[in-house]
Scaffold this active site. Structure first.
Site, mmCIF file in Angstrom:
data_model
loop_
_atom_site.group_PDB
_atom_site.id
_atom_site.type_symbol
_atom_site.label_atom_id
_atom_site.label_comp_id
_atom_site.label_asym_id
_atom_site.label_seq_id
_atom_site.Cartn_x
_atom_site.Cartn_y
_atom_site.Cartn_z
ATOM 1 C CG ASP A 6 8.469 0.546 4.363
ATOM 2 O OD1 ASP A 6 8.036 1.501 3.679
ATOM 3 O OD2 ASP A 6 8.201 -0.656 4.122
ATOM 4 C CG ASN A 9 -1.516 2.794 2.153
ATOM 5 O OD1 ASN A 9 -1.849 3.961 2.318
ATOM 6 N ND2 ASN A 9 -0.903 2.372 1.060
ATOM 7 C CB THR A 10 -1.795 -2.325 6.254
ATOM 8 O OG1 THR A 10 -2.718 -2.200 5.167
ATOM 9 C CG2 THR A 10 -2.402 -3.227 7.319
ATOM 10 C CB VAL A 13 8.512 -2.456 8.418
ATOM 11 C CG1 VAL A 13 9.630 -3.416 8.826
ATOM 12 C CG2 VAL A 13 7.310 -3.239 7.910
ATOM 13 C CE1 TYR A 100 5.429 5.258 -13.017
ATOM 14 C CE2 TYR A 100 4.276 7.009 -11.833
ATOM 15 C CZ TYR A 100 4.378 5.682 -12.219
ATOM 16 O OH TYR A 100 3.433 4.782 -11.812
ATOM 17 C CG ASP A 109 6.180 2.197 -1.322
ATOM 18 O OD1 ASP A 109 6.042 3.171 -2.106
ATOM 19 O OD2 ASP A 109 5.321 1.305 -1.213
ATOM 20 N NE ARG A 110 5.618 1.802 -7.776
ATOM 21 C CZ ARG A 110 4.841 2.162 -8.802
ATOM 22 N NH1 ARG A 110 3.998 3.170 -8.669
ATOM 23 N NH2 ARG A 110 4.930 1.526 -9.953
ATOM 24 C CG ASP A 129 6.565 -3.787 -1.592
ATOM 25 O OD1 ASP A 129 6.097 -4.631 -0.800
ATOM 26 O OD2 ASP A 129 7.102 -2.739 -1.214
ATOM 27 C CB THR A 132 -2.154 -1.821 1.489
ATOM 28 O OG1 THR A 132 -1.746 -1.926 2.860
ATOM 29 C CG2 THR A 132 -3.629 -1.456 1.431
#
Length: 259
Positions: A6, A9-10, A13, A100, A109-110, A129, A132
């Site tokens: 996963d 941005n930071t 995992v 959407y 990720d969403r 979640d 970042t």
């Protein structure tokens, strides 16, 4: 065994699953400047330290919100694992119907979180979640991704305060015992942490009202992400903290698409 990644941005995992069991989880810094070999050496070292064998990995799946890193990661998987990774994106079966305006705008990720949460809870949901960015996602009982909210993450918000207010010091993000601070540091900590808790509860309550107004049952609220522990305990709206929701979602998507 399968390896799931996963990419945020930071942090990135990584997890290794044997069947449905998560054997190990690692968290490393996301760095688009790293080469495939640098990532390969780092991942090999993680496997070595936990006595896992790379040759036992039979599949790899990646979810990423950082496009610039994908060449290095995909090349690393091919070179060090001798596998072609599955990448969450267009053409990958998820079982989630994205409502959407432009489904391609929804972060991988969403979607991964939505897959895991729908499989686990099978009811109307709000997923939060904390990373970042902090994302709020509304999921219907019928697995429709209805939309959501994106806010600056708590670290991003606090960094803006430190940078813009010259006389305010940089403080550790810990929760003070009382909201009325007796010094600058505890006052800042109270404002950052408790202010964020208030923001979360307000957004969740508004989302609940909108979801109920379109015929959904009252949604169950699940949080995940590395910074969730700062907020979840004091939030009046979060029902459950699930630390490995994204990794579970990656495993499920891999299983849906492996044949």
């Amino acid at each position: 065994m399968i390896l799931v990644l996963d990419v945020g941005n930071t942090n990135t995992v990584l997890g290794v699953f044997k069947g449905k069991k998560l054997l190990v989880e690692w968290r490393i810094s996301t760095d688009a400047k790293k080469t495939a070999d640098e990532y390969g050496i780092q991942v090999m070292q993680l496997f070595y330290q936990t006595h896992l064998k790379i040759e036992e990995i039979r599949g790899v799946i990646i979810s990423s919100v950082v496009p610039n890193i994908m060449y290095s990661l995909e090349h690393m998987i091919r070179k060090y694992f001798n596998l072609v990774p599955m990448v969450v994106g267009a053409g990958v079966k998820t079982g989630i119907n994205i409502k959407y305006d432009n489904p391609k705008e929804v972060g991988a990720d969403r979607i991964v979180n939505a897959v895991a949460a729908h499989e686990i809870y099978k009811r109307s949901l709000i997923l939060i979640d904390f990373g970042t960015a902090t994302t709020f996602c509304a999921i219907s009982k019928d697995a429709d991704y209805l939309g959501g909210v994106i806010c600056p993450g708590i670290k991003v918000a606090s960094e803006a305060l430190f940078e813009r207010a010259a006389k305010l010091p940089r403080v550790e993000l810990i929760k003070p015992d009382k909201i009325i601070g007796k010094n600058t540091i505890t006052s800042m900590q109270a404002g950052i942490i408790y202010g964020y808790i208030g923001q979360v509860d307000y957004i969740v309550n508004k989302m609940k009202s909108e979801m109920i107004s379109i015929g959904e049952e009252e949604p169950y609220v699940v949080s995940t992400g590395g910074l969730s522990n700062l907020i979840a305990d004091d939030s009046s709206s979060i029902d459950e903290f699930h630390p490995n929701l994204t990794l579970e979602g990656l495993r499920l998507i891999y299983e849906k698409n492996r044949y």
